[in-house]
Scaffold this motif. Structure first.
Motif, short mmCIF file in Angstrom:
data_model
loop_
_atom_site.label_atom_id
_atom_site.label_comp_id
_atom_site.label_asym_id
_atom_site.label_seq_id
_atom_site.Cartn_x
_atom_site.Cartn_y
_atom_site.Cartn_z
N THR A 1 -79.44 -125.75 8.31
CA THR A 1 -78.86 -124.43 7.69
C THR A 1 -77.44 -124.71 7.34
O THR A 1 -76.71 -126.01 7.49
CB THR A 1 -78.69 -123.33 8.88
N TYR B 1 -84.46 -127.05 13.07
CA TYR B 1 -84.26 -125.86 11.97
C TYR B 1 -82.65 -125.67 11.89
O TYR B 1 -82.31 -125.25 10.64
CB TYR B 1 -84.99 -124.72 12.28
N LEU C 1 -87.46 -127.66 18.32
CA LEU C 1 -87.49 -126.98 16.89
C LEU C 1 -86.30 -126.22 16.24
O LEU C 1 -86.06 -126.54 15.27
CB LEU C 1 -88.97 -126.26 16.85
N PHE C 2 -86.03 -125.44 17.36
CA PHE C 2 -84.54 -124.69 16.82
C PHE C 2 -83.53 -125.48 16.47
O PHE C 2 -82.78 -125.39 15.34
CB PHE C 2 -84.21 -123.78 18.14
#
Length: 64
Positions: free
Chosen positions: A42, A38, A34-35
């Motif tokens: 960015t 995400y 998940l990191f």
């Protein structure tokens, strides 16, 4: 694209080895995944990709 697939396979193998040998819990793998998703969304994602490509180029240039 080939670098992305190779990187994903390599990181997948590393996570699998951590899971089997070092007691990586499934929740840790989920959190790392998940990191990554995400982080890919960015503004720093292009820099990370460029760093990975640079490292792959460096390692690809090593003659044994």
């Amino acid at each position: 694209m080939v670098l992305s697939v190779s990187g994903v396979v390599l990181l997948g193998v590393i996570v699998f080895l951590f899971f089997r040998k070092d007691g990586l819990k499934p929740i840790h793998a989920v959190i790392c995944t998940l990191f990554g998703f995400y982080l890919a969304g960015t503004a720093i994602a292009p820099s990370i990709r460029a760093g990975g490509e640079g490292l792959a180029s460096l390692l690809g240039g090593i003659r044994l």
